[in-house]
Write a protein that holds these residues in place. Structure first.
Motif, short mmCIF file in Angstrom:
data_model
loop_
_atom_site.label_atom_id
_atom_site.label_comp_id
_atom_site.label_asym_id
_atom_site.label_seq_id
_atom_site.Cartn_x
_atom_site.Cartn_y
_atom_site.Cartn_z
N GLU A 1 0.93 -1.10 0.02
CA GLU A 1 0.09 0.01 -0.16
C GLU A 1 0.89 1.03 -0.07
OE1 GLU A 1 -4.02 1.81 2.26
OE2 GLU A 1 -2.98 0.06 3.01
N THR A 2 1.82 1.47 0.94
CA THR A 2 2.74 2.37 0.94
C THR A 2 3.49 2.41 -0.54
OG1 THR A 2 3.48 2.04 3.09
CG2 THR A 2 5.23 3.21 1.81
N LEU A 3 4.01 1.43 -1.14
CA LEU A 3 4.41 1.61 -2.59
C LEU A 3 3.46 2.03 -3.53
CD1 LEU A 3 7.03 -0.99 -4.04
CD2 LEU A 3 4.69 -0.43 -5.25
N TYR A 4 2.35 1.57 -3.46
CA TYR A 4 1.18 1.91 -4.34
C TYR A 4 1.19 3.53 -4.39
CZ TYR A 4 -3.27 2.43 -6.38
OH TYR A 4 -4.51 2.79 -7.16
N TYR A 5 0.78 3.90 -3.21
CA TYR A 5 0.85 5.64 -3.12
C TYR A 5 1.93 6.21 -3.40
CZ TYR A 5 -3.95 4.56 -1.33
OH TYR A 5 -5.31 4.07 -1.44
N ARG A 6 3.01 5.78 -3.26
CA ARG A 6 4.16 6.37 -3.55
C ARG A 6 4.76 6.31 -5.03
NH1 ARG A 6 8.56 7.73 -0.06
NH2 ARG A 6 10.45 8.28 -1.27
N TYR A 7 4.33 5.58 -5.67
CA TYR A 7 4.90 5.23 -7.22
C TYR A 7 3.87 5.19 -8.24
CZ TYR A 7 9.35 4.22 -4.89
OH TYR A 7 10.41 4.27 -4.10
N ARG A 8 2.36 5.34 -7.96
CA ARG A 8 1.46 5.31 -8.89
C ARG A 8 1.60 6.55 -9.92
NH1 ARG A 8 -4.08 7.00 -5.58
NH2 ARG A 8 -3.23 8.86 -4.67
N ASN A 9 1.82 7.70 -9.51
CA ASN A 9 1.87 8.82 -10.43
C ASN A 9 3.27 8.55 -11.34
OD1 ASN A 9 -0.36 9.97 -9.58
ND2 ASN A 9 0.80 11.01 -7.91
N LEU A 10 4.07 8.20 -10.68
CA LEU A 10 5.48 8.15 -11.55
C LEU A 10 5.32 6.89 -12.68
CD1 LEU A 10 8.40 8.22 -12.30
CD2 LEU A 10 8.80 6.33 -10.29
N MET A 11 4.48 5.60 -12.11
CA MET A 11 4.26 4.73 -13.03
C MET A 11 3.32 5.00 -14.30
SD MET A 11 4.02 1.70 -10.12
CE MET A 11 3.54 0.47 -11.18
N TYR A 12 2.26 5.96 -14.09
CA TYR A 12 1.40 6.57 -14.71
C TYR A 12 2.18 7.23 -15.94
CZ TYR A 12 -2.30 8.66 -17.37
OH TYR A 12 -3.17 9.12 -18.41
N TYR A 13 3.12 8.33 -15.43
CA TYR A 13 4.05 8.91 -16.34
C TYR A 13 4.74 8.21 -17.17
CZ TYR A 13 7.50 12.45 -17.58
OH TYR A 13 8.48 12.94 -18.48
N ILE A 14 5.47 7.12 -16.59
CA ILE A 14 6.17 6.28 -17.61
C ILE A 14 5.29 5.61 -18.61
CG2 ILE A 14 7.52 4.06 -17.33
CD1 ILE A 14 8.70 5.11 -14.70
N ALA A 15 4.17 5.07 -18.43
CA ALA A 15 3.47 4.37 -19.19
C ALA A 15 3.01 5.21 -20.31
CB ALA A 15 2.35 3.54 -18.46
N TYR A 16 2.55 6.57 -19.93
CA TYR A 16 2.13 7.66 -20.87
C TYR A 16 3.25 7.84 -22.04
CZ TYR A 16 -0.95 11.12 -22.94
OH TYR A 16 -1.40 11.88 -23.63
N GLN A 17 4.52 8.17 -21.40
CA GLN A 17 5.42 8.29 -22.23
C GLN A 17 5.69 7.49 -23.31
OE1 GLN A 17 7.26 11.35 -22.04
NE2 GLN A 17 5.54 11.61 -20.73
N VAL A 18 5.45 6.24 -23.17
CA VAL A 18 5.52 4.86 -24.00
C VAL A 18 4.02 4.95 -24.99
CG1 VAL A 18 5.57 2.66 -24.44
CG2 VAL A 18 7.00 3.68 -22.87
N LEU A 19 3.03 5.14 -24.44
CA LEU A 19 1.78 5.06 -25.06
C LEU A 19 0.86 6.17 -25.48
CD1 LEU A 19 0.67 2.11 -22.74
CD2 LEU A 19 1.50 1.74 -24.78
N HIS A 20 1.30 7.42 -25.14
CA HIS A 20 0.36 8.36 -25.35
C HIS A 20 -1.06 8.16 -25.47
CE1 HIS A 20 4.36 10.22 -26.39
NE2 HIS A 20 4.69 9.08 -27.16
N ASN A 21 -1.55 7.48 -24.33
CA ASN A 21 -3.05 7.15 -24.43
C ASN A 21 -3.20 6.95 -22.98
OD1 ASN A 21 -5.17 5.15 -24.28
ND2 ASN A 21 -5.19 5.84 -26.39
N GLU A 22 -4.26 7.73 -22.35
CA GLU A 22 -4.82 7.71 -20.95
C GLU A 22 -5.21 6.17 -20.73
OE1 GLU A 22 -7.40 10.39 -19.51
OE2 GLU A 22 -6.44 12.16 -20.58
N HIS A 23 -5.91 5.50 -21.71
CA HIS A 23 -6.52 4.25 -21.28
C HIS A 23 -5.54 2.99 -21.41
CE1 HIS A 23 -8.80 0.46 -21.86
NE2 HIS A 23 -9.84 1.01 -21.22
N ASP A 24 -4.76 3.04 -22.43
CA ASP A 24 -3.65 2.43 -22.30
C ASP A 24 -2.54 2.31 -21.14
OD1 ASP A 24 -4.89 1.23 -24.72
OD2 ASP A 24 -3.75 2.29 -26.01
#
Length: 92
Positions: free
Chosen positions: A19-42
């Protein structure tokens, strides 16, 4: 959604750590995924898959705030994003 990930973990201590990890890194993880996919849903799908993998491998996570953990979740997220990217490219 976090409840689903927590259900994959048996020990209460590990659940708290996740749970600590989830709240700490969720925004970073989304940012990384968005940089690759350029799509919110994906990107959300990639992050969700990455959290599943992290939850299954919590035994490998030592220090939640450490650089090693940050790199671990970043690599998993990028790989999941690349899987989605490659799957979409094959359909074209």
């Amino acid at each position: 959604m976090i409840a689903l990930y927590l259900s994959l973990i048996d020990e209460e201590n590990e659940k708290n750590r996740f749970e600590t990890l989830y709240y700490r890194y969720r925004n970073l993880m989304y940012y990384i995924a968005y940089q690759v996919l350029h799509n919110e849903h994906d990107s959300e799908d990639a992050v969700q898959e990455a959290f599943f993998r992290v939850a299954k491998n919590m035994d490998k996570v030592k220090d939640i705030a450490g650089n090693e953990t940050k790199h671990f979740v970043a690599i998993i997220t990028k790989r999941e994003a690349m899987k989605i990217y490659n799957k979409k490219e094959k359909k074209r």
